[in-house]
Write a protein that holds these residues in place. Structure first.
Motif, PDB file in Angstrom:
ATOM      1  N   HIS A 109      -7.581   7.753  -5.813  1.00 60.75           N
ATOM      2  CA  HIS A 109      -6.968   7.190  -4.608  1.00 60.75           C
ATOM      3  C   HIS A 109      -6.149   8.248  -3.872  1.00 60.75           C
ATOM      4  N   ALA A 110      -5.371   9.042  -4.619  1.00 59.40           N
ATOM      5  CA  ALA A 110      -4.563  10.093  -3.995  1.00 59.40           C
ATOM      6  C   ALA A 110      -5.457  11.101  -3.291  1.00 59.40           C
ATOM      7  N   ARG A 159       2.316  19.791   0.842  1.00 62.54           N
ATOM      8  CA  ARG A 159       2.441  19.824  -0.626  1.00 62.54           C
ATOM      9  C   ARG A 159       1.726  18.678  -1.336  1.00 62.54           C
ATOM     10  N   PRO A 160       1.939  17.421  -0.952  1.00 63.24           N
ATOM     11  CA  PRO A 160       1.255  16.351  -1.701  1.00 63.24           C
ATOM     12  C   PRO A 160      -0.259  16.430  -1.612  1.00 63.24           C
ATOM     13  N   HIS A 161      -0.780  16.916  -0.500  1.00 60.30           N
ATOM     14  CA  HIS A 161      -2.237  16.999  -0.358  1.00 60.30           C
ATOM     15  C   HIS A 161      -2.833  18.013  -1.324  1.00 60.30           C
ATOM     16  N   VAL A 162      -2.187  19.163  -1.476  1.00 53.32           N
ATOM     17  CA  VAL A 162      -2.695  20.173  -2.407  1.00 53.32           C
ATOM     18  C   VAL A 162      -2.595  19.668  -3.844  1.00 53.32           C
ATOM     19  N   ARG A 163      -1.520  18.975  -4.162  1.00 53.56           N
ATOM     20  CA  ARG A 163      -1.409  18.383  -5.496  1.00 53.56           C
ATOM     21  C   ARG A 163      -2.510  17.357  -5.731  1.00 53.56           C
ATOM     22  N   ASN A 164      -2.837  16.577  -4.709  1.00 54.05           N
ATOM     23  CA  ASN A 164      -3.892  15.567  -4.856  1.00 54.05           C
ATOM     24  C   ASN A 164      -5.246  16.204  -5.122  1.00 54.05           C
ATOM     25  N   LEU A 194       0.821  -1.207   0.000  1.00 51.45           N
ATOM     26  CA  LEU A 194       0.000   0.000   0.000  1.00 51.45           C
ATOM     27  C   LEU A 194       0.857   1.260   0.000  1.00 51.45           C
ATOM     28  N   ALA A 195       1.990   1.236   0.693  1.00 52.72           N
ATOM     29  CA  ALA A 195       2.860   2.416   0.709  1.00 52.72           C
ATOM     30  C   ALA A 195       3.348   2.760  -0.692  1.00 52.72           C
ATOM     31  N   LEU A 196       3.701   1.751  -1.467  1.00 52.21           N
ATOM     32  CA  LEU A 196       4.125   1.983  -2.847  1.00 52.21           C
ATOM     33  C   LEU A 196       2.960   2.496  -3.688  1.00 52.21           C
ATOM     34  N   TYR A 197       1.776   1.934  -3.484  1.00 51.24           N
ATOM     35  CA  TYR A 197       0.593   2.367  -4.232  1.00 51.24           C
ATOM     36  C   TYR A 197       0.261   3.820  -3.898  1.00 51.24           C
ATOM     37  N   ASP A 198       0.298   4.172  -2.606  1.00 50.77           N
ATOM     38  CA  ASP A 198       0.048   5.555  -2.188  1.00 50.77           C
ATOM     39  C   ASP A 198       1.043   6.508  -2.846  1.00 50.77           C
ATOM     40  N   LYS A 199       2.319   6.135  -2.831  1.00 52.69           N
ATOM     41  CA  LYS A 199       3.359   7.002  -3.403  1.00 52.69           C
ATOM     42  C   LYS A 199       3.166   7.142  -4.913  1.00 52.69           C
ATOM     43  N   THR A 200       2.822   6.062  -5.587  1.00 48.14           N
ATOM     44  CA  THR A 200       2.583   6.125  -7.029  1.00 48.14           C
ATOM     45  C   THR A 200       1.391   7.017  -7.343  1.00 48.14           C
ATOM     46  N   ASP A 236       2.498  10.581  -6.949  1.00 47.55           N
ATOM     47  CA  ASP A 236       3.334  10.966  -8.088  1.00 47.55           C
ATOM     48  C   ASP A 236       2.478  11.269  -9.317  1.00 47.55           C
ATOM     49  N   ALA A 237       1.410  10.501  -9.510  1.00 45.15           N
ATOM     50  CA  ALA A 237       0.505  10.761 -10.631  1.00 45.15           C
ATOM     51  C   ALA A 237      -0.158  12.122 -10.482  1.00 45.15           C
TER      52      ALA A 237
END
Length: 289
Positions: free
Chosen positions: A99-100, A42-47, A8-14, A17-18
């Protein structure tokens, strides 16, 4: 040595990244501003940006160019909303961007009260081509103000064990900044919206509705938003200042250049100056020249 992610950690990171790829491809201004956010946020705003951008693209041309009818666009948009709400409940989606977003929504307290008005405004783009003052305000709330509120939820709650409600003045500031952004975009894109999509969001020419009156409203919204920026968490202020100042600069240029037809933009050297000001800790600037 960095441990390799799995499961799941890899899936979350992917998925994250998308989402980052979407903002990098679609927005130089918001992409630049998001880079000034702290890593907590930062990742949350991108999501958030990635999901709303994809929804916007369904109704703004790419789906039509792929051969979808307005009725099918509505089905695709409805399916995306359903998948988003389900993913927020479950904590998983086979759609990486959904998912992100769902991970951000669950951590930061973004619920259906913000998600559903956004999709309602996107559906309006399929069915409504001319707006009056009331429908403009409703559309702007769903298409822009709630996006600002989603980002505010991330600013306040990213990293918390349990999300809390932002202060009322921050909510008001987020809404008015989102409204200013949207009205600036409406003015910038007025010709393209009218000629390419057959839409009139501003009703220019109606009693009391002129370019000058819209710009006055934008200036008021920007001023109100700037007043609460110092109350934001420290790792968000610089990014919000840059975004505010980019749109303040656009408002200034729109006022100066009038209805010339060409799409107004901020040159890269000016963007660099605005980013530098924010990095040095300057407060958001005014919209007028």
């Amino acid at each position: 040595m960095t441990r390799q992610l799995t499961g799941l950690a890899l899936y979350d990171k992917t998925a994250q990244d998308a989402a980052a790829a979407v903002i990098a491809a679609y927005s130089t201004s918001f992409g630049m501003a998001s880079r000034l956010l702290g890593p907590r946020v930062r990742p949350h705003v991108r999501n958030v940006y990635a999901l709303v951008r994809v929804a916007d693209e369904i109704v703004d041309g790419p789906a039509s160019a792929a051969g979808l009818s307005p009725e099918t666009e509505r089905i695709v948009l409805d399916d995306l909303e359903t998948e988003t709400l389900t993913a927020v409940e479950r904590g998983f989606s086979a759609n990486l961007l959904v998912h992100a977003f769902a991970g951000t929504a669950r951590e930061c307290g973004i619920d259906a009260a913000l998600i559903q008005p956004f999709f309602a405004s996107m559906r309006t783009d399929i069915t409504t081509h001319e707006h009056d003052a009331a429908s403009h305000d409703e559309y702007v709330y769903g298409s822009a103000e709630v996006v600002g509120l989603m980002c505010l939820q991330a600013f306040v709650n990213a990293g918390r064990e349990h999300p809390v409600a932002p202060a009322d003045d921050l909510v008001e500031g987020a809404r008015r900044l989102g409204a200013a952004f949207q009205d600036v975009n409406f003015l910038r894109d007025h010709a393209d919206d009218a000629n390419g999509l057959g839409r009139d969001y501003l009703g220019l020419g109606a009693p009391g509705q002129t370019r000058a009156s819209v710009l006055d409203r934008i200036d008021g919204d920007l001023a109100a938003a700037s007043a609460v920026v110092p109350r934001l968490p420290g790792d968000c202020r610089r990014a919000v200042t840059v975004a505010h100042d980019l749109f303040a600069e656009l408002a200034t240029r729109l006022r100066r250049e009038g209805d010339a037809g060409a799409r107004v933009r901020v040159p890269d050297p000016v963007k660099a100056v605005l980013a530098t000001r924010a990095l040095l800790g300057f407060s958001p600037r005014g919209a007028r020249a």
